[in-house]
Design a protein around this motif. Structure first.
Motif, PDB file in Angstrom:
ATOM      1  N   UNK A   1     -49.289  -9.907 -24.142  1.00 24.62           N
ATOM      2  CA  UNK A   1     -48.793 -10.221 -25.269  1.00 24.62           C
ATOM      3  C   UNK A   1     -47.246  -9.703 -25.051  1.00 24.62           C
ATOM      4  N   UNK A   2     -46.751  -9.501 -23.949  1.00 19.26           N
ATOM      5  CA  UNK A   2     -45.528  -8.908 -23.508  1.00 19.26           C
ATOM      6  C   UNK A   2     -45.033 -10.015 -22.517  1.00 19.26           C
ATOM      7  N   UNK A   3     -43.733 -10.354 -22.696  1.00 15.70           N
ATOM      8  CA  UNK A   3     -43.012 -11.220 -21.823  1.00 15.70           C
ATOM      9  C   UNK A   3     -43.007 -10.666 -20.292  1.00 15.70           C
ATOM     10  N   UNK A   4     -42.868 -11.666 -19.272  1.00 17.03           N
ATOM     11  CA  UNK A   4     -43.027 -11.265 -18.093  1.00 17.03           C
ATOM     12  C   UNK A   4     -41.710 -10.176 -17.695  1.00 17.03           C
ATOM     13  N   UNK A   5     -40.583 -10.524 -18.149  1.00 16.22           N
ATOM     14  CA  UNK A   5     -39.309  -9.951 -18.033  1.00 16.22           C
ATOM     15  C   UNK A   5     -39.513  -8.387 -18.551  1.00 16.22           C
ATOM     16  N   UNK A   6     -40.069  -8.489 -19.651  1.00 13.04           N
ATOM     17  CA  UNK A   6     -39.788  -7.053 -20.357  1.00 13.04           C
ATOM     18  C   UNK A   6     -40.976  -6.080 -19.394  1.00 13.04           C
ATOM     19  N   UNK A   7     -42.080  -6.550 -18.806  1.00 14.06           N
ATOM     20  CA  UNK A   7     -43.019  -5.781 -18.092  1.00 14.06           C
ATOM     21  C   UNK A   7     -42.232  -5.400 -16.907  1.00 14.06           C
ATOM     22  N   UNK A   8     -41.249  -6.110 -16.234  1.00 19.75           N
ATOM     23  CA  UNK A   8     -40.630  -5.632 -14.978  1.00 19.75           C
ATOM     24  C   UNK A   8     -39.702  -4.670 -15.549  1.00 19.75           C
ATOM     25  N   UNK A   9     -38.836  -4.844 -16.434  1.00 20.26           N
ATOM     26  CA  UNK A   9     -37.833  -4.165 -16.859  1.00 20.26           C
ATOM     27  C   UNK A   9     -38.204  -2.638 -17.255  1.00 20.26           C
ATOM     28  N   UNK A  10     -39.506  -2.977 -17.882  1.00 19.14           N
ATOM     29  CA  UNK A  10     -39.875  -1.540 -18.426  1.00 19.14           C
ATOM     30  C   UNK A  10     -39.873  -0.379 -17.211  1.00 19.14           C
ATOM     31  N   UNK A  11     -40.359  -0.900 -16.129  1.00 22.40           N
ATOM     32  CA  UNK A  11     -40.513   0.160 -15.084  1.00 22.40           C
ATOM     33  C   UNK A  11     -39.119   0.695 -14.614  1.00 22.40           C
ATOM     34  N   UNK A  12     -38.005  -0.245 -14.692  1.00 26.54           N
ATOM     35  CA  UNK A  12     -36.663   0.372 -14.301  1.00 26.54           C
ATOM     36  C   UNK A  12     -36.107   1.276 -15.437  1.00 26.54           C
ATOM     37  N   UNK A  13     -36.494   0.734 -16.595  1.00 27.25           N
ATOM     38  CA  UNK A  13     -36.060   1.829 -17.638  1.00 27.25           C
ATOM     39  C   UNK A  13     -36.538   3.101 -17.649  1.00 27.25           C
ATOM     40  N   UNK A  14     -37.928   2.947 -17.516  1.00 26.84           N
ATOM     41  CA  UNK A  14     -38.834   4.413 -17.430  1.00 26.84           C
ATOM     42  C   UNK A  14     -38.279   5.275 -16.171  1.00 26.84           C
ATOM     43  N   UNK A  15     -38.158   4.788 -15.024  1.00 23.92           N
ATOM     44  CA  UNK A  15     -37.796   5.633 -13.838  1.00 23.92           C
ATOM     45  C   UNK A  15     -36.440   5.491 -13.527  1.00 23.92           C
TER      46      UNK A  15
END
Lengths: 328, 365
Positions: A106-120
């Motif tokens: 239920x989450x777009x691909x872009x956000x799932x990739x971006x999530x890691x960059x935001x977190x780390x």
């Protein structure tokens, strides 16, 4: 110092009212920076559990993990959950077998990739999405701008696996663990993904642990191969050595039992008799003994030790396959 | 293997199309999935025909269509002189005794609440072959022995067996009716490699003993090469190449077959280091909206302007029984056409399913 040094790693699953089950039994291996190491074995040999234990992804309850997992000298098993979360995705990336169930539907691909960059890496969403676009491009996803907004079900299995690789490599980890990354894919797509992995590993200098049951995948990719059986490493050798002269009867049997595209037709396959259900516990002897053609009396008197071979590998066998008996 | 004889099975231009329905109250057909779209092949008695292809190419549907487990849309299926598509009711039921099926996943194709005895006897009863109790018991034991299971297995249930043994039960269930044709859909893909070899050897032994005819459907080219006499390669609902197993692997002529074979990893580092992969760009197009002309032209590194996109190549005999569906097979084999780069095209898993529902949902993160 090795990048990753796994020492005597054991995982015992315990359930109330049942006998404890040792899935991984004192497994030791190490990974040098930039090296590709294979963990090979059939279902139930403990290869996936090993990777989950390294990543600290086993459930909190019902299992006991012992031993040491030294990543650049620090024991990952002793880290607090918060510290482990910092490392996961940043220092060590992981790719799973089934890309559909490891992506959030239920989450777009872009956000799932971006999530890691935001977190780390502390990027803001806008910058992370721009970076994500480049990552999707780098893993060969066509039209990455549009892909960013799409959901996992809208792209094909091969593309999903590419997206997963983009997520795993987003923070340029020093170690990547790939657990059967191509098993769910068709052969032509598998070839695409393996080529991509090889290329990315070469470019970025990331070390790779490749977990697979497919000896063909290992043959083209890994520097060193660990063969697991019944939760223990039974043979370890450099790639060329292992395939040219498999010494453990199990490795030998495996290589003989797979039909090969380039072999002579009409020859009978040399099957390994019985199944893993016939295994005996390592405390009583070699787990493979009941299925082994080279079994001797000593095999039923406790587990044979893992000993160095003359060719720089390790072998756990009382009566190894003679060097003259090569794979046809 | 047995001598070449009369074909036991003949398929002529078989099509299986599944309608895509839409609408709440009225079923409106909005399109078709062209799962199998015009396949002709024949299988000689006592031989093994191997059907390979990637997921979604229609190989399983073709196998099911042959047994009429799914109803073919068009075409002709002849089994031992009988027109299978014209059979109805009782005559179809009786014909089915002679053609049996082995499924991929033995755990889900065996009823968990039936003992092995009841699983095996069910088919015999359905065909009125279980009247004599003593003879039936003997038949069951013989069948189990043939697949390498002890007679004590009769009283057990599927969950008590390992994966390889379950597949043996699946084989026994097909075998007990003494069929002439066995369609095996991915018979070993759910099994571990060390067990695969046992089951493949068993299938070969049974064929030698009983003169069975097999249609083996698999995605694993090495498995098919090992067991099949003739191999057919499918792509998007059509047969693109067919040849004897040795010919096909020695000299694959269709660009898709070449790419497929170059993609299979071989457990030998020496081979792996040397070989050149033909990497296909992109994914399999959707069977609801297959490309015009040659189905493979969107991914083919050898595709030539206009003809490949305009005209669907027929399966034609190139040299002594080697059939290829490619306009330029000879030119490619002789090296007169060089491969070129291919831009991957976007493929969506739900292409054509419901129009206008993709990419429109703007996320609210």
């Amino acid at each position: 110092m090795s990048l990753l040094d796994v020492r005597d790693l054991s995982v015992v699953f315990q359930r109330r009212g049942e006998r404890p089950f040792t899935a991984v039994d004192k497994v030791s291996f190490s990974v040098e920076p930039g090296q590709t190491v294979g963990l090979v074995g059939e279902s139930g040999c403990g290869k996936s559990v090993t990777s989950l234990a390294i990543m600290g992804l086993l459930p909190q309850r019902g299992n006991k993990v012992t031993g040491e997992v030294l990543f650049e000298g620090a024991n990952l098993l002793e880290l607090r959950p918060d510290d482990m979360r910092d490392r996961r995705g940043r220092d060590i990336g992981m790719i799973f077998q089934d890309p559909l169930s490891s992506l959030n539907p239920v989450i777009p691909i872009g956000v799932q990739v971006a999530e890691v960059l935001e977190r780390h890496q502390g990027m803001d969403r806008r910058k992370a999405l721009r970076e994500a676009r480049q990552l999707l491009d780098a893993v060969g996803i066509p039209d990455p701008e549009r892909r960013l907004k799409e959901y996992p079900h809208q792209i094909s299995g091969g593309m999903r696996q590419r997206a997963l690789i983009a997520i795993a490599l987003a923070c340029k980890p020093r170690l990547l663990i790939a657990d059967e990354p191509t098993t769910a894919l068709d052969v032509t797509i598998q070839a695409q993904i393996l080529t991509l992995l090889k290329q990315l590993v070469d470019e970025t200098g990331t070390a790779l642990i490749m977990i697979t049951h497919d000896l063909g995948v290992v043959a083209g990719l890994c520097d060193t191969v660990n063969v697991l059986y019944g939760g223990k490493v039974v043979e370890r050798a450099a790639r060329h050595e292992l395939f040219a002269r498999p010494r453990h009867p199990y490795t030998h049997g495996l290589l003989n039992s797979v039909p090969r595209l380039d072999s002579v037709r009409g020859e009978r396959l040399h099957a390994i008799r019985g199944s893993v259900a016939d295994n005996i516990p390592w405390t009583e002897g070699c787990a493979f003994a009941p299925r082994c053609n080279y079994v001797v009396d000593a095999c039923l008197e406790g587990a044979p030790p893992l000993e160095p071979t003359a060719t720089g590998g390790d072998l756990r066998c009382n009566n190894p396959v003679p060097v003259e008996v090569t794979v046809p | 293997m047995t001598e070449r004889t009369e074909p036991l099975v003949e398929l002529r231009d078989v099509k299986v199309h599944f309608p895509i329905k839409s609408g709440l109250l009225v079923d409106r057909t909005v399109g078709y999935v062209y799962a199998v779209d015009g396949v002709s092949l024949s299988i000689n008695a006592g031989e093994t025909y191997g059907l390979v292809g990637e997921s979604g190419c229609g190989k399983s549907t073709l196998g099911r269509g042959l047994l009429r487990l799914v109803e073919p849309t068009d075409g002709e299926i002849v089994f031992d002189g009988i027109d299978v598509r014209s059979l109805k009711g009782e005559s179809l039921r009786r014909a089915r005794r002679r053609m049996q099926m082995i499924f991929q996943d033995p755990l889900s194709s065996l009823d968990p609440r039936q003992s092995v005895e009841s699983l095996l006897i069910e088919g015999l009863k359905a065909h009125g072959l279980a009247d004599d109790k003593a003879a039936t018991g003997k038949r069951l034991r013989e069948t189990l022995e043939a697949v390498g299971l002890p007679a004590s297995a009769l009283r057990k249930y599927p969950h008590e067996f390992s994966g390889g043994q379950r597949q043996r039960i699946g084989i026994a269930r097909a075998l007990v009716l003494n069929p002439e044709l066995i369609v095996a859909d991915e018979p070993v893909s759910a099994l571990d490699v060390s067990i695969q070899a046992q089951v493949l050897n068993l299938l070969e032994d049974l064929q030698n003993e009983r003169g069975l005819t097999y249609l083996i459907i698999a995605h694993d080219l090495a498995v098919v090469r090992h067991i099949a006499d003739t191999v057919g390669v499918m792509y998007l609902g059509g047969l693109v190449e067919e040849a004897s197993s040795d010919d096909l692997y020695r000299e694959p002529m269709h660009p898709y077959t070449r790419a497929l074979m170059s993609a299979v990893p071989v457990p030998d580092p020496l081979v792996e280091d040397r070989r050149e992969r033909i990497l296909l760009a992109g994914d399999l197009p959707s069977p609801t909206n297959p490309p015009a002309g040659c189905r493979f032209h969107t991914r083919c590194p050898w595709a030539q302007p206009t003809r490949c996109a305009d005209e669907r190549p027929a399966l034609r005999d190139v040299l002594g029984g080697h059939r290829v569906a490619c306009h330029y097979a000879e030119e490619i084999a002789a090296g007169r056409i060089r491969p070129h780069e291919v831009e991957p095209e976007l493929v969506r898993p739900d292409d054509g399913g419901a129009p206008g529902d993709t990419g429109e949902l703007i996320p609210t993160p």
